[in-house]
Design a protein around this motif. Structure first.
Motif, PDB file in Angstrom:
ATOM      1  N   TYR A  90      -2.657   6.703  11.114  1.00 12.98           N
ATOM      2  CA  TYR A  90      -2.377   5.605  10.205  1.00 12.98           C
ATOM      3  C   TYR A  90      -1.560   4.559  10.937  1.00 12.98           C
ATOM      4  O   TYR A  90      -0.757   4.873  11.813  1.00 12.98           O
ATOM      5  N   GLN A  96       1.320   1.671  10.188  1.00 13.23           N
ATOM      6  CA  GLN A  96       2.289   1.242   9.191  1.00 13.23           C
ATOM      7  C   GLN A  96       2.843  -0.123   9.570  1.00 13.23           C
ATOM      8  O   GLN A  96       3.476  -0.276  10.608  1.00 13.23           O
ATOM      9  N   GLY A 120       5.552  -3.942   4.576  1.00 15.26           N
ATOM     10  CA  GLY A 120       4.963  -4.571   3.401  1.00 15.26           C
ATOM     11  C   GLY A 120       3.500  -4.246   3.147  1.00 15.26           C
ATOM     12  O   GLY A 120       2.942  -4.651   2.133  1.00 15.26           O
ATOM     13  N   LYS A 121       2.882  -3.503   4.065  1.00 15.39           N
ATOM     14  CA  LYS A 121       1.456  -3.192   3.878  1.00 15.39           C
ATOM     15  C   LYS A 121       1.212  -1.695   3.756  1.00 15.39           C
ATOM     16  O   LYS A 121       0.074  -1.254   3.672  1.00 15.39           O
ATOM     17  N   GLY A 122       2.224  -0.923   3.790  1.00 14.35           N
ATOM     18  CA  GLY A 122       2.028   0.499   3.633  1.00 14.35           C
ATOM     19  C   GLY A 122       1.337   1.124   4.822  1.00 14.35           C
ATOM     20  O   GLY A 122       1.417   0.634   5.955  1.00 14.35           O
ATOM     21  N   LEU A 123       0.640   2.212   4.571  1.00 10.94           N
ATOM     22  CA  LEU A 123      -0.082   2.929   5.620  1.00 10.94           C
ATOM     23  C   LEU A 123      -1.570   2.645   5.482  1.00 10.94           C
ATOM     24  O   LEU A 123      -2.134   2.779   4.392  1.00 10.94           O
ATOM     25  N   LEU A 180      -5.381   3.597   7.028  1.00  3.48           N
ATOM     26  CA  LEU A 180      -6.076   4.640   7.771  1.00  3.48           C
ATOM     27  C   LEU A 180      -6.913   4.034   8.883  1.00  3.48           C
ATOM     28  O   LEU A 180      -7.749   3.163   8.636  1.00  3.48           O
ATOM     29  N   LEU A 192       1.350   6.245  12.904  1.00  6.33           N
ATOM     30  CA  LEU A 192       1.728   7.564  12.427  1.00  6.33           C
ATOM     31  C   LEU A 192       0.556   8.521  12.542  1.00  6.33           C
ATOM     32  O   LEU A 192      -0.554   8.213  12.100  1.00  6.33           O
TER      33      LEU A 192
END
Lengths: 112, 113
Positions: free
Chosen positions: B35, B37, B40-43, B45, B90
């Motif tokens: 992922y 990261q 502000g955009k999260g994770l 895939l 991540l």
């Protein structure tokens, strides 16, 4: 396609107050739903997850979440927050035979 | 218990450079994930793999290659680093099905000059 929306980028609450972090999902069937937490300078770890059955699920550190099919929501709640709950919280959705997708996260700050 | 080890922890590259990130897990998990990261955009895939030598594209696979030559390792290559790019990558693993918990590494922080 599935998606997860966390409408609140930042939430600030006072220590001892109750907490709700919102999560809405978009998926035609009932998905697998998760809440993960990322403490400062740590990796993500699971708080709780929902597959089916009782719509209220209990997690670690007194967190719970309630699944609502009618509202397509999976909100995270805690009755009384502690300063150590300050972290970034991620809602995630998973479908059968597919990888989880995450929301943008909500940064929680707990004021002493 | 187990652990996911990501190397390097910090990676600085030049624009246009090919960069490789590595991930090792000792959970004996079947499925591994990468992922990205961004603040502000999260994770998001990038790739995942359900078994050795399997690769599945995620939502952000363009500009990346992945390789799963062993069950315990999963590498990610940035094929051409973009100037001023900054993100945390991540790696995670899980036992296999969609309902399983993901276990995450601590991340590789990429900076492109």
């Amino acid at each position: 396609a599935q998606s997860v929306t966390q409408p609140d980028a930042r939430v600030t609450v006072s220590e001892g107050a109750s907490l709700q972090l919102r999560c809405k999902y978009s998926y035609s069937a009932t998905p697998y739903l998760f809440w993960y937490v990322q403490y400062p300078r740590q990796g993500l770890q699971l708080l709780l997850k929902y597959y089916s059955g009782d719509p209220v699920v209990q997690g670690v550190n007194s967190f719970e979440a309630e699944f609502s099919k009618s509202n397509s929501s999976f909100h995270l709640q805690k009755a009384s927050v502690h300063w150590s709950d300050s972290a970034v919280y991620f809602c995630a959705l998973s479908m059968t035979n597919n990888a989880p997708r995450f929301g943008a996260g909500t940064k929680l700050s707990v004021k002493p | 218990g187990g652990i996911i080890t990501q190397t390097p922890k910090f990676l600085i590259g030049q624009e246009g450079q090919k960069l490789t990130l590595k991930c090792q897990q000792n959970f004996n998990h079947d499925t591994m994930y990468w992922y990205r990261q961004d603040s502000g955009k999260g994770l998001r895939l990038i790739y995942y793999s359900i078994t050795e030598n399997d690769l599945q594209k995620g939502d952000l696979s363009e500009g990346y290659d992945a390789s799963r030559e062993k069950k315990s390792s999963f590498s990610l290559t940035v094929t051409s680093a973009q100037k001023n790019e900054m993100a945390v990558f991540l790696c995670a693993s899980s036992r296999g099905s969609s309902a399983e918990t993901l276990y995450f590494g601590s991340g590789t922080r990429l900076t492109v000059l």
